[in-house]
Design a protein around this motif. Sequence first.
Motif, short mmCIF file in Angstrom:
data_model
loop_
_atom_site.label_atom_id
_atom_site.label_comp_id
_atom_site.label_asym_id
_atom_site.label_seq_id
_atom_site.Cartn_x
_atom_site.Cartn_y
_atom_site.Cartn_z
N PHE A 107 0.82 -1.20 0.00
CA PHE A 107 0.00 0.00 0.00
C PHE A 107 0.86 1.26 0.00
N SER A 108 0.39 2.26 -0.74
CA SER A 108 1.11 3.53 -0.77
C SER A 108 0.91 4.26 0.55
N ARG A 109 1.79 5.21 0.81
CA ARG A 109 1.68 6.00 2.04
C ARG A 109 0.35 6.76 2.06
N GLU A 110 -0.06 7.26 0.91
CA GLU A 110 -1.33 7.99 0.84
C GLU A 110 -2.49 7.12 1.28
N THR A 111 -2.51 5.86 0.81
CA THR A 111 -3.58 4.93 1.18
C THR A 111 -3.59 4.67 2.68
N ILE A 112 -2.42 4.40 3.24
CA ILE A 112 -2.32 4.09 4.67
C ILE A 112 -2.74 5.28 5.51
N VAL A 113 -2.26 6.47 5.16
CA VAL A 113 -2.58 7.68 5.94
C VAL A 113 -4.08 7.99 5.86
N THR A 114 -4.67 7.76 4.70
CA THR A 114 -6.10 8.07 4.53
C THR A 114 -7.00 7.06 5.23
N VAL A 115 -6.71 5.78 5.03
CA VAL A 115 -7.59 4.72 5.55
C VAL A 115 -7.26 4.35 6.99
N PHE A 116 -5.97 4.43 7.34
CA PHE A 116 -5.49 3.96 8.65
C PHE A 116 -4.63 5.06 9.27
N PRO A 117 -5.22 6.20 9.63
CA PRO A 117 -4.45 7.36 10.09
C PRO A 117 -3.61 7.12 11.36
N TYR A 178 -9.31 1.18 -1.31
CA TYR A 178 -8.80 2.53 -1.59
C TYR A 178 -7.62 2.48 -2.55
N GLU A 179 -6.71 1.51 -2.34
CA GLU A 179 -5.55 1.40 -3.21
C GLU A 179 -5.96 1.06 -4.64
N SER A 180 -6.94 0.16 -4.79
CA SER A 180 -7.42 -0.22 -6.12
C SER A 180 -8.07 0.98 -6.82
N LYS A 181 -8.88 1.74 -6.07
CA LYS A 181 -9.52 2.92 -6.62
C LYS A 181 -8.48 3.95 -7.04
N LYS A 182 -7.47 4.13 -6.20
CA LYS A 182 -6.40 5.09 -6.48
C LYS A 182 -5.65 4.68 -7.75
N GLN A 183 -5.32 3.40 -7.89
CA GLN A 183 -4.61 2.92 -9.06
C GLN A 183 -5.46 3.06 -10.32
N SER A 184 -6.78 2.79 -10.20
CA SER A 184 -7.67 2.94 -11.34
C SER A 184 -7.73 4.39 -11.81
N LYS A 189 -6.10 8.59 -15.62
CA LYS A 189 -5.38 9.84 -15.83
C LYS A 189 -4.27 9.66 -16.85
N GLU A 190 -3.54 8.54 -16.78
CA GLU A 190 -2.48 8.26 -17.73
C GLU A 190 -3.03 8.08 -19.14
N VAL A 191 -4.17 7.39 -19.25
CA VAL A 191 -4.79 7.18 -20.56
C VAL A 191 -5.21 8.52 -21.16
N LYS A 192 -5.80 9.39 -20.34
CA LYS A 192 -6.22 10.70 -20.83
C LYS A 192 -5.01 11.52 -21.27
N GLN A 193 -3.92 11.43 -20.50
CA GLN A 193 -2.71 12.16 -20.88
C GLN A 193 -2.16 11.66 -22.21
N GLU A 194 -2.18 10.33 -22.40
CA GLU A 194 -1.72 9.76 -23.65
C GLU A 194 -2.61 10.20 -24.81
N GLU A 195 -3.93 10.19 -24.58
CA GLU A 195 -4.86 10.63 -25.62
C GLU A 195 -4.64 12.10 -25.97
N PHE A 196 -4.38 12.91 -24.93
CA PHE A 196 -4.13 14.33 -25.15
C PHE A 196 -2.85 14.55 -25.97
N GLN A 197 -1.82 13.75 -25.66
CA GLN A 197 -0.57 13.86 -26.40
C GLN A 197 -0.75 13.43 -27.85
N ILE A 198 -1.50 12.33 -28.05
CA ILE A 198 -1.76 11.86 -29.42
C ILE A 198 -2.54 12.91 -30.20
N MET A 199 -3.55 13.51 -29.54
CA MET A 199 -4.35 14.54 -30.18
C MET A 199 -3.48 15.74 -30.54
#
Length: 231
Positions: A107-117, A178-184, A189-199
């Motif tokens: 788990f990322s630090r963000e996930t742990i801090v958010t879910v398990f403060p 939370y970690e799965s949602k964050k990764q999704s 976001k990465e897909v949109k960035q790639e689409e923006f670059q292609i465009m």
Amino acid sequence: MDNSFSSDESQKIHDITELYSYYKTLSIIAEELEDNSFIPPINEIKDSFDHLMRVFGVKCGFKEKNGNYIQENLDAVFRHVYRATYDLLDYIRIYQKQIIYRKMEGFSRETIVTVFPDYYPTIIPEVEQCLTKIPILKGDKDIGDPDIEKVKEFVSITEKLHEICSLIDQKYPALIEYESKKQSEEQVKEVKQEEFQIMGHKIAYKSAIVGGIIGSGIGAIIAFVLAYLYL
């Protein structure tokens, strides 16, 4: 047939019973941590039972023994249960440490801090404090001069770590979610960035083509005008 116990024998039986109650608590914790049985403490308990039956063999009139036979066998019972308890304590400590740290590795630090403060400011210091005390208590193990108070302290630490393991297990589904949602979200976001670059590349390419066409047209007009003027 005298099947009563002396005051010293009764005290030893009391100590054995108290020690075994700690062993039983630890055996339940160990079963929750790992499905496979840990053989060394089981063998110690089997050996302790053999000595206990020797005691009751005399008290029930099945055999006759004189001197310190009863006390010696009660002492042996205590030693076996004492070793079994320490074996379990050490076994549990290893698995508890693995659960507390390895379960949180993905788990990322963000996930742990958010879910398990409480994890970083409270849980980790408590775990480290417990793990620091354990080697000291292990060093105090003395089969020749056993100290039940040290055993009680060791068991108390183990129970505290067990509570922390249980708390992590309770938080685990939420951490995964939370970690799965964050990764999704990051993937989207990465897909949109790639689409923006292609465009952007497509726009630049089309602009170059249009610019070339326009440039060619202007060049043709200028050439026609010059040719007309000098004819």
